[in-house]
Design an enzyme around this catalytic site. Structure first.
Site, PDB file in Angstrom:
ATOM      1  N   ASN A 389       0.817  -1.199   0.000  1.00  0.00           N
ATOM      2  CA  ASN A 389       0.000   0.000   0.000  1.00  0.00           C
ATOM      3  C   ASN A 389       0.861   1.264   0.000  1.00  0.00           C
ATOM      4  O   ASN A 389       0.998   1.930  -1.020  1.00  0.00           O
ATOM      5  CB  ASN A 389      -0.954  -0.019   1.197  1.00  0.00           C
ATOM      6  CG  ASN A 389      -2.098   0.970   1.057  1.00  0.00           C
ATOM      7  OD1 ASN A 389      -1.976   1.949   0.332  1.00  0.00           O
ATOM      8  ND2 ASN A 389      -3.195   0.724   1.737  1.00  0.00           N
ATOM      9  N   ASP A 390       1.486   1.557   1.132  1.00  0.00           N
ATOM     10  CA  ASP A 390       2.223   2.811   1.230  1.00  0.00           C
ATOM     11  C   ASP A 390       3.384   2.902   0.229  1.00  0.00           C
ATOM     12  O   ASP A 390       3.691   3.974  -0.271  1.00  0.00           O
ATOM     13  CB  ASP A 390       2.758   3.001   2.654  1.00  0.00           C
ATOM     14  CG  ASP A 390       1.614   3.160   3.658  1.00  0.00           C
ATOM     15  OD1 ASP A 390       0.526   3.598   3.240  1.00  0.00           O
ATOM     16  OD2 ASP A 390       1.819   2.842   4.831  1.00  0.00           O
ATOM     17  N   VAL A 391       4.006   1.762  -0.076  1.00  0.00           N
ATOM     18  CA  VAL A 391       5.181   1.814  -0.959  1.00  0.00           C
ATOM     19  C   VAL A 391       4.808   2.041  -2.426  1.00  0.00           C
ATOM     20  O   VAL A 391       5.683   2.220  -3.262  1.00  0.00           O
ATOM     21  CB  VAL A 391       6.063   0.545  -0.850  1.00  0.00           C
ATOM     22  CG1 VAL A 391       6.637   0.410   0.550  1.00  0.00           C
ATOM     23  CG2 VAL A 391       5.298  -0.702  -1.236  1.00  0.00           C
ATOM     24  N   VAL A 392       3.493   2.039  -2.740  1.00  0.00           N
ATOM     25  CA  VAL A 392       3.074   2.368  -4.110  1.00  0.00           C
ATOM     26  C   VAL A 392       2.149   3.582  -4.116  1.00  0.00           C
ATOM     27  O   VAL A 392       1.493   3.862  -5.108  1.00  0.00           O
ATOM     28  CB  VAL A 392       2.337   1.176  -4.791  1.00  0.00           C
ATOM     29  CG1 VAL A 392       3.286   0.002  -4.967  1.00  0.00           C
ATOM     30  CG2 VAL A 392       1.111   0.752  -4.009  1.00  0.00           C
ATOM     31  N   ALA A 429       0.290   3.690   7.159  1.00  0.00           N
ATOM     32  CA  ALA A 429       0.509   5.097   7.472  1.00  0.00           C
ATOM     33  C   ALA A 429      -0.808   5.834   7.716  1.00  0.00           C
ATOM     34  O   ALA A 429      -0.816   7.004   8.084  1.00  0.00           O
ATOM     35  CB  ALA A 429       1.295   5.774   6.352  1.00  0.00           C
TER      36      ALA A 429
END
Lengths: 463, 100
Positions: A389-392, A429
């Site tokens: 999720n957060d890394v994309v 996050a």
């Protein structure tokens, strides 16, 4: 008589240290890595065995019993545990090392309190070792799921934590100044408490940084104990500890900074900001979440010029790596090239995704680091995001977002993005993911194991 | 007496640079084995545990030294097995690599 024994033991320590360095060096290439650990293992075994023959030792029964209990316990536990539990096992065994360092420092304080240099170094080793074991245990509990993995934020924690640390360290100084061993009790209790308090407000996705740092801390604690021991009757064991501990402290610190840099955050931000405890508000998303069926995704992939898979923690939780391997094999059999895009902090420990995909038997030539693959997304028909999720999240490019500045996988630039996710929740996050609302993005809801399984059956059905 | 500590400090300084140099170019692929492998290497603490317990002269020192030995032994064997298992998978994926 005993001189040659001492010299032999020293020679063995020197060789052991040399092999440790060579072993670590071998770990910088996948081809030689396994050799490296085997050599280091043999060196360690010999170093431990010769230590038994050090002149002047007693308590052999207790030593043998302790080595047997700890050694067999650690061996058995590490053998039977599932590969998916590796992050918490690393945390656990690292904590054991920190605890051992704290305990050795305790023995030194009991036995050589009159020697100021030794005692000061022991106090320092005990401080760092205690923080390392307590923090590692909390990390273990969070990763194991025996404790909520989100950030746990206590009221006034900055003040309380600082007070606990200051009073704990002050107790250590009092041991030295007053030579009163009563202070050992508050000293250890408060520092263990500090390790716990320090780690509680750190959420699951920051664990790669935390594990790397505690690993470095244990190394430093071992080195400090080594400094304390070099003054003693068997000082040469101390030198071996100084070198090995410092080696780990240095390499672990470097890895910690690499991990933090991969998230564009400082190490202190990871530890002290309680990241992820608050949710971003006031940002409204344009567009809508567009669900898609597995059969449609399968058809899309079958006719793609290339499929890039971007895995995240969701794949690890669902243990879907085997299914992912099946999917990749089916696509390649149909002539569709498959690549994997790995973000450095995807998952719960440094390199977590690489381990899982290797476990499934995926060739590491197909795994690409963020910097290597980002240029390929615009020319790719289908990107399949599994439980990341957060890394994309393109919010990383939006000023004002808590993720702003984090280098991400730019999957949004692909022609089609399919996101597999269990539900509509936010990432770790607590930030809405802009990506999911983009026109080229479709959502394949469901547990990763089930969803990828459906894709596999659909691809098989189409011949 | 204190000369030993200064010697150790020189050694430690060199070890810092060695540690940094040796791993500064490790690819992301190997971050887990590297961390796990260094986790194993600080298991040298077991040697300190054996020395502390072996030189212990009263029950309190013996008890704490025993704890240190058990924990150190756990660090060594657990760290080794975890690293070995992780690296074994990389080996296997290399051999099985490519399309079947």
């Amino acid at each position: 008589m005993s001189a040659w024994i001492g010299d032999t033991i020293d020679a063995v320590y020197v060789v052991a240290v040399l092999v440790f360095v060579l072993g670590l060096k071998a770990m910088s290439s996948p081809v030689t890595a396994r050799r490296g650990i085997v050599y280091a293992g043999i060196a360690m075994l010999i170093a431990v065995v010769v230590t038994f023959f050090s002149p002047g030792l007693s308590n052999f029964g207790l030593i043998a019993l302790g080595v047997a209990i700890g050694g067999l316990g650690g061996w058995y536990w590490a053998r039977v545990v599932k590969m998916t539990a590796m992050p918490q096992m690393v945390a656990m065994f690292n904590g054991m090392g920190g605890g051992a360092a704290a305990a050795i420092a305790g023995v030194e304080l009991l036995s050589s309190l009159s020697n100021t240099a030794t005692s000061s170094l022991s106090v320092a080793g005990a401080i760092i070792g205690s923080i390392s074991i307590a923090g590692s245990m909390i990390a273990f509990l969070k990763l194991q799921g025996w404790m909520p993995s989100k950030a746990i934020v206590l009221p006034a924690r900055q003040v309380v934590n600082a007070a606990v640390l200051v009073i704990g360290v002050a107790s250590g100084v009092l041991i030295l100044v007053t030579s009163n061993l009563f202070w050992l009790l508050p000293f250890y209790v408060l520092l263990l408490l500090y390790g716990i308090l320090l780690t509680l407000p750190i959420g699951g996705a920051d664990m790669p940084v935390v594990i790397a740092l505690f690993n470095a801390l244990t190394g430093i604690a071992v080195a400090l104990d080594g400094f304390a021991l070099v003054n003693g009757p068997l000082g040469d064991a101390g030198y071996a500890m100084v070198i090995a501990g410092t080696l780990v402290g240095a390499s672990g610190s470097l890895l910690t900074f690499l991990m933090a840099k991969a998230m564009n955050r400082s190490v202190s931000n990871v530890f002290f900001s309680a990241f992820g405890a608050t949710e971003e508000t006031g940002v409204t998303m344009k567009g809508s979440l567009k669900p898609i069926e597995a059969t449609d995704v399968a058809a899309m992939m079958e006719y793609a010029n290339q499929v890039i898979i971007a895995p995240g923690y969701g794949m690890a939780v669902a243990q879907a790596q085997g299914k992912v391997k099946e999917l990749a094999d089916l696509l390649e059999a149909k002539g569709v090239p498959v690549k994997f895009a790995i973000h450095p902090v995807a998952g719960r420990m440094p390199g977590h995704m690489n381990v899982l995909l290797a476990e499934a038997g995926i060739n590491y030539d197909k795994l690409f680091d963020r910097d290597e693959i980002n240029a390929e997304f615009p020319n790719t028909d289908v990107v399949f995001v599994i439980g990341a999720n957060d890394v994309v999240n393109p919010a990383a490019h939006r000023q004002g977002s808590p993720l702003y500045g984090m280098p991400i996988l730019d999957v949004e630039q692909a022609k089609n993005v399919i996101v597999n996710k269990r539900g509509q929740g936010k990432g770790f996050a607590g930030i809405e993911n802009d990506l999911f609302y983009r026109d080229n993005c479709h959502m394949l809801y469901g547990d990763a194991q089930t969803a990828v399984g459906k894709l596999v059956s659909a691809l098989k059905a189409s011949g | 007496m204190a000369a030993d500590i200064w010697t150790a400090l020189f050694i430690a300084l060199l070890a810092v640079f060695t540690g940094y140099e040796v791993i500064s170019r490790v690819p992301v692929l190997l971050h887990t084995p590297l961390m796990s492998g260094s986790n194993f290497i600080h298991g040298i603490v077991l040697v300190g545990g054996i020395v502390a317990l072996g030189l212990a002269t009263n029950p309190a020192e013996e008890a704490i030294g025993f704890i240190a030995t058990v924990m150190g032994a756990m660090n060594v064997t657990g760290g080794y097995v975890v690293t070995e298992r992780i690296l074994a998978m990389f080996d296997r994926s290399k051999r099985k690599g490519g399309t079947p």
